[in-house]
Write an enzyme that holds these catalytic residues in place. Structure first.
Site, mmCIF file in Angstrom:
data_model
loop_
_atom_site.group_PDB
_atom_site.id
_atom_site.type_symbol
_atom_site.label_atom_id
_atom_site.label_comp_id
_atom_site.label_asym_id
_atom_site.label_seq_id
_atom_site.Cartn_x
_atom_site.Cartn_y
_atom_site.Cartn_z
ATOM 1 N N TYR A 137 0.810 -1.219 0.000
ATOM 2 C CA TYR A 137 0.000 0.000 0.000
ATOM 3 C C TYR A 137 0.843 1.269 0.000
ATOM 4 O O TYR A 137 0.701 2.110 -0.900
ATOM 5 C CB TYR A 137 -0.974 -0.016 1.178
ATOM 6 C CG TYR A 137 -1.768 1.271 1.299
ATOM 7 C CD1 TYR A 137 -2.731 1.601 0.356
ATOM 8 C CD2 TYR A 137 -1.538 2.164 2.350
ATOM 9 C CE1 TYR A 137 -3.454 2.780 0.453
ATOM 10 C CE2 TYR A 137 -2.250 3.332 2.452
ATOM 11 C CZ TYR A 137 -3.209 3.641 1.505
ATOM 12 O OH TYR A 137 -3.908 4.824 1.600
ATOM 13 N N LYS A 141 1.155 3.945 -3.126
ATOM 14 C CA LYS A 141 0.676 5.322 -2.946
ATOM 15 C C LYS A 141 1.793 6.327 -3.195
ATOM 16 O O LYS A 141 1.550 7.434 -3.690
ATOM 17 C CB LYS A 141 0.092 5.500 -1.548
ATOM 18 C CG LYS A 141 -1.187 4.723 -1.303
ATOM 19 C CD LYS A 141 -2.309 5.122 -2.253
ATOM 20 C CE LYS A 141 -2.919 6.466 -1.895
ATOM 21 N NZ LYS A 141 -4.083 6.800 -2.774
#
Length: 335
Positions: A137, A141
């Site tokens: 994640y 990002k």
């Protein structure tokens, strides 16, 4: 303006849509699911996946601005899936903005993009990306926000926001996961006095509207990154206890040595990878690092440039959360 909110049916997306409609904007949402709340707000809903460039282009067409909150979140999943949704999906949003003449883009990133597994105390926007990431994640990002910043130019004004640990009424992710874990003693790496930042969902939504306002005014915020938080770091153990208490669930803790917990997290990751389709493991190396360290941020830039100031403090947010959980029957007082 007509404004597209990607991920509009999600936790943060709904809060943003509520505020935009109250301000009189025409709001459109792009989400994989349908939201009855958005229907009640009069939001035009498009169903589609960020991985589908045609669906993204259709949703963007005719809008004046995009607030891009849609993403795959969480601490478990393959890097390819995180990349396809968070990076390629963002590329599709940027391309659609260019193709359809949309000049304003506010992108939701994450404070975890600068987390390297060690303490972050008063970190600001000059903090570099780490050399390696412990989870897909934050890695994806970080790449996604670089896509947005690289697209900034005369025809596309952009701002990137980095909220950290969003919580509040209607949270379908963080709080439910915490409450499931709280059925047993929660792992505490160290004494739990490490301080962390969080942000109430309504404060996070307000920051996005402020960022969009500044872009509309063509201020120097374009091409900039901003951390946003409650501006009130608290001890991890205290915040966990207050959140579970708002749901009527007293938190108990069991201390784990960091090294042992890190090894256990790595072992669980390996075991879960051998069982495709299984839900994520209860402990990962990334989670151990988050539980063991301080991570709070200097939001001075957001205060100065966006005029951002949290309007809902932690006690008020917790009271609103408890009220919501009681009204929905989700409050479970200890017996």
């Amino acid at each position: 303006m007509k404004i597209l909110v990607t991920g509009g049916s999600g936790f943060l997306g709904r809060a943003i849509c509520r505020r935009l409609t109250r301000q009189g904007h025409a709001v459109r949402s792009l989400s994989r699911g349908h939201s009855t709340e958005l229907t009640g707000l009069g939001v035009e809903q498009h169903r589609g996946d960020l991985r589908d460039p045609a669906a993204v282009a259709t949703a963007v067409d005719g809008c004046s601005a995009v607030i891009h909150t849609g993403a795959k979140a969480g601490i478990w999943g393959t890097r390819s899936e995180f990349y396809d949704i968070n990076v390629r999906g963002t590329q599709h949003v940027v391309s659609a903005c260019r193709d359809h003449g949309v000049g304003l883009l506010v992108h939701t990133s994450s404070a975890s993009v600068v987390f390297d597994g060690t303490d972050l105390t008063g970190a600001d926007e000059t903090t570099p990306y780490p050399e390696r990431y412990l989870a897909g994640y934050p890695w994806s990002k970080a790449l996604a926000e670089q896509v947005v910043l690289a697209a900034t130019g005369p025809h596309l004004a952009t701002t990137v926001l980095r909220p950290h640990l969003i919580w509040g009424s209607g949270d379908p992710h963080f709080l439910p996961r915490l409450l499931r874990a709280a059925r047993r003693p929660l792992p505490l790496i160290g004494d739990g006095d490490n301080r962390i930042d969080t942000i109430h969902v309504d404060n996070a939504a307000e920051a996005h509207l402020l960022a969009l306002d500044r872009l509309t005014e063509r201020t120097t915020t374009t091409g900039r990154i901003y951390f946003i938080s409650q501006d009130q770091p608290v001890a991890l153990r205290d915040m966990i206890g207050r959140l579970t208490a708002a749901a009527g669930v007293p938190a108990t803790f069991r201390r784990l040595p960091r090294r042992s917990a890190y090894i256990a997290g790595g072992l669980m990751e390996w075991l879960w990878k051998c069982a495709p389709g299984a839900q994520g493991p209860p402990l990962t190396r990334f989670l151990v690092a988050e539980l063991a360290t301080s991570h709070w941020f200097d939001i001075g830039a957001a205060k100065a440039d966006l005029a951002f100031a949290p309007t809902i403090d932690i006690p008020t947010g917790l009271a609103l959360l408890e009220q919501h959980l009681r009204s929905t029957g989700a409050f479970r007082p200890a017996t």
